[in-house]
Scaffold this motif. Structure first.
Motif, PDB file in Angstrom:
ATOM      1  N   UNK A 165     -49.838   5.315  33.505  1.00 20.99           N
ATOM      2  CA  UNK A 165     -50.722   5.103  32.359  1.00 20.99           C
ATOM      3  C   UNK A 165     -50.963   3.627  32.040  1.00 20.99           C
ATOM      4  N   UNK A 166     -50.618   2.730  32.954  1.00 21.37           N
ATOM      5  CA  UNK A 166     -50.853   1.307  32.733  1.00 21.37           C
ATOM      6  C   UNK A 166     -52.297   0.967  33.103  1.00 21.37           C
ATOM      7  N   UNK A 167     -52.816  -0.178  32.660  1.00 22.42           N
ATOM      8  CA  UNK A 167     -54.159  -0.597  33.077  1.00 22.42           C
ATOM      9  C   UNK A 167     -54.300  -0.720  34.594  1.00 22.42           C
ATOM     10  N   UNK A 168     -53.186  -0.956  35.284  1.00 22.06           N
ATOM     11  CA  UNK A 168     -53.189  -1.057  36.743  1.00 22.06           C
ATOM     12  C   UNK A 168     -53.354   0.320  37.395  1.00 22.06           C
ATOM     13  N   UNK A 169     -52.925   1.366  36.704  1.00 13.40           N
ATOM     14  CA  UNK A 169     -53.033   2.773  37.115  1.00 13.40           C
ATOM     15  C   UNK A 169     -52.148   3.177  38.288  1.00 13.40           C
ATOM     16  N   UNK A 170     -51.376   2.269  38.832  1.00 11.14           N
ATOM     17  CA  UNK A 170     -50.523   2.584  39.987  1.00 11.14           C
ATOM     18  C   UNK A 170     -49.115   2.050  39.740  1.00 11.14           C
ATOM     19  N   UNK A 171     -48.069   2.796  40.106  1.00 11.10           N
ATOM     20  CA  UNK A 171     -46.685   2.403  39.806  1.00 11.10           C
ATOM     21  C   UNK A 171     -46.129   1.352  40.776  1.00 11.10           C
ATOM     22  N   UNK A 172     -46.746   0.189  40.765  1.00 11.62           N
ATOM     23  CA  UNK A 172     -46.331  -0.888  41.664  1.00 11.62           C
ATOM     24  C   UNK A 172     -44.913  -1.368  41.363  1.00 11.62           C
ATOM     25  N   UNK A 173     -44.553  -1.441  40.103  1.00 14.64           N
ATOM     26  CA  UNK A 173     -43.200  -1.865  39.743  1.00 14.64           C
ATOM     27  C   UNK A 173     -42.166  -0.882  40.301  1.00 14.64           C
ATOM     28  N   UNK A 184     -56.285 -10.213  40.791  1.00 17.90           N
ATOM     29  CA  UNK A 184     -56.137  -9.332  39.648  1.00 17.90           C
ATOM     30  C   UNK A 184     -56.423 -10.038  38.352  1.00 17.90           C
ATOM     31  N   UNK A 185     -55.838  -9.533  37.286  1.00 15.68           N
ATOM     32  CA  UNK A 185     -56.063 -10.021  35.940  1.00 15.68           C
ATOM     33  C   UNK A 185     -54.780 -10.612  35.384  1.00 15.68           C
ATOM     34  N   UNK A 186     -54.848 -11.850  34.893  1.00 17.38           N
ATOM     35  CA  UNK A 186     -53.706 -12.469  34.232  1.00 17.38           C
ATOM     36  C   UNK A 186     -53.434 -13.873  34.735  1.00 17.38           C
ATOM     37  N   UNK A 187     -52.733 -14.639  33.902  1.00 13.89           N
ATOM     38  CA  UNK A 187     -52.482 -16.053  34.212  1.00 13.89           C
ATOM     39  C   UNK A 187     -51.600 -16.244  35.440  1.00 13.89           C
ATOM     40  N   UNK A 188     -50.528 -15.465  35.552  1.00 13.12           N
ATOM     41  CA  UNK A 188     -49.635 -15.613  36.701  1.00 13.12           C
ATOM     42  C   UNK A 188     -50.352 -15.236  37.992  1.00 13.12           C
ATOM     43  N   UNK A 189     -51.098 -14.166  37.954  1.00 15.08           N
ATOM     44  CA  UNK A 189     -51.841 -13.737  39.146  1.00 15.08           C
ATOM     45  C   UNK A 189     -52.862 -14.801  39.527  1.00 15.08           C
ATOM     46  N   UNK A 190     -53.534 -15.374  38.552  1.00 14.28           N
ATOM     47  CA  UNK A 190     -54.510 -16.443  38.837  1.00 14.28           C
ATOM     48  C   UNK A 190     -53.805 -17.652  39.461  1.00 14.28           C
ATOM     49  N   UNK A 191     -52.623 -17.977  38.979  1.00 13.98           N
ATOM     50  CA  UNK A 191     -51.861 -19.098  39.553  1.00 13.98           C
ATOM     51  C   UNK A 191     -51.537 -18.821  41.015  1.00 13.98           C
ATOM     52  N   UNK A 192     -51.111 -17.586  41.315  1.00 20.22           N
ATOM     53  CA  UNK A 192     -50.831 -17.232  42.702  1.00 20.22           C
ATOM     54  C   UNK A 192     -52.101 -17.282  43.545  1.00 20.22           C
ATOM     55  N   UNK A 251     -38.064 -12.536  42.201  1.00 16.90           N
ATOM     56  CA  UNK A 251     -38.117 -11.105  41.910  1.00 16.90           C
ATOM     57  C   UNK A 251     -38.457 -10.832  40.459  1.00 16.90           C
ATOM     58  N   UNK A 252     -37.778 -11.497  39.517  1.00 15.05           N
ATOM     59  CA  UNK A 252     -37.996 -11.173  38.108  1.00 15.05           C
ATOM     60  C   UNK A 252     -39.424 -11.439  37.663  1.00 15.05           C
ATOM     61  N   UNK A 253     -40.063 -12.454  38.211  1.00 18.78           N
ATOM     62  CA  UNK A 253     -41.455 -12.745  37.844  1.00 18.78           C
ATOM     63  C   UNK A 253     -42.388 -11.707  38.450  1.00 18.78           C
ATOM     64  N   UNK A 254     -42.201 -11.402  39.738  1.00 19.03           N
ATOM     65  CA  UNK A 254     -43.045 -10.388  40.368  1.00 19.03           C
ATOM     66  C   UNK A 254     -42.818  -9.029  39.717  1.00 19.03           C
ATOM     67  N   UNK A 255     -41.587  -8.707  39.389  1.00 14.75           N
ATOM     68  CA  UNK A 255     -41.273  -7.437  38.736  1.00 14.75           C
ATOM     69  C   UNK A 255     -42.035  -7.304  37.415  1.00 14.75           C
ATOM     70  N   UNK A 256     -42.035  -8.349  36.621  1.00 18.57           N
ATOM     71  CA  UNK A 256     -42.741  -8.323  35.328  1.00 18.57           C
ATOM     72  C   UNK A 256     -44.236  -8.106  35.531  1.00 18.57           C
ATOM     73  N   UNK A 257     -44.823  -8.839  36.460  1.00 15.94           N
ATOM     74  CA  UNK A 257     -46.262  -8.700  36.705  1.00 15.94           C
ATOM     75  C   UNK A 257     -46.579  -7.311  37.273  1.00 15.94           C
ATOM     76  N   UNK A 258     -45.699  -6.792  38.126  1.00 10.68           N
ATOM     77  CA  UNK A 258     -45.922  -5.479  38.732  1.00 10.68           C
ATOM     78  C   UNK A 258     -45.855  -4.337  37.723  1.00 10.68           C
ATOM     79  N   UNK A 259     -45.360  -4.603  36.521  1.00  9.98           N
ATOM     80  CA  UNK A 259     -45.347  -3.550  35.497  1.00  9.98           C
ATOM     81  C   UNK A 259     -46.767  -3.094  35.185  1.00  9.98           C
ATOM     82  N   UNK A 260     -47.752  -3.975  35.431  1.00 10.61           N
ATOM     83  CA  UNK A 260     -49.158  -3.593  35.270  1.00 10.61           C
ATOM     84  C   UNK A 260     -49.601  -3.434  33.833  1.00 10.61           C
ATOM     85  N   UNK A 293     -49.447  -6.306  30.964  1.00 13.63           N
ATOM     86  CA  UNK A 293     -50.143  -7.477  30.429  1.00 13.63           C
ATOM     87  C   UNK A 293     -50.939  -8.213  31.509  1.00 13.63           C
ATOM     88  N   UNK A 294     -50.547  -8.030  32.752  1.00 10.49           N
ATOM     89  CA  UNK A 294     -51.284  -8.526  33.917  1.00 10.49           C
ATOM     90  C   UNK A 294     -51.286  -7.383  34.917  1.00 10.49           C
TER      91      UNK A 294
END
Length: 129
Positions: A14-22, A46-54, A68-77, A79-80
């Motif tokens: 149910x995240x905006x990403x729609x897929x359980x990447x995390x 994708x959408x978000x500041x960290x993704x844009x930086x990458x 890992x902790x940064x990618x894990x947070x972004x993969x929650x789908x 806020x980004x």
């Protein structure tokens, strides 16, 4: 040469990403049973500041290391979120390729036993032929 299997995973959440990447990322890292590993991204969109930086870093690099902790947070789908992600998890004896393709499916490409054990954690899974 190690036999690898590629699975498409189309489970949704149910995240905006729609897929359980995390869930996929955590399953991969959890399966390593405490082994040290590196995470690298070779494509990020994708959408978000960290993704844009990458995205910007990947304009001049084939791949970039990520924590890992940064990618894990972004993969929650939440806020980004990703539209595309190509990543790898590298441990001493294993390379696992994984990510999200065109906002339509997750994927994992790894040695058969590893890949299959991860795919079993999801419902809507097909093997790439």
């Amino acid at each position: 040469m190690v036999n690898t299997i590629w699975y498409w995973i189309r489970d949704t959440d149910k995240t905006p990403q729609h897929l359980p990447l995390q869930k996929l990322l955590r399953a991969i890292v959890g399966k390593l049973n405490g082994q040290s590993f590196e995470l690298n991204i070779s494509r990020s969109c994708g959408y978000g500041m960290q993704i844009r930086e990458w995205d910007l870093q990947l304009e001049s690099n084939d791949k970039i290391p990520v924590m890992f902790d940064i990618l894990d947070k972004v993969c929650s789908g939440e806020s980004e979120w990703f539209y595309f992600l190509e990543a790898e998890c590298v441990s001493k004896n294993l390379i696992v390729y994984f990510g999200l393709h065109d906002s339509s499916a997750l994927y994992i490409d790894a040695p058969e036993e590893f890949s299959t054990s991860i795919a079993r954690l999801f419902i809507d899974v097909t093997e790439q032929i």
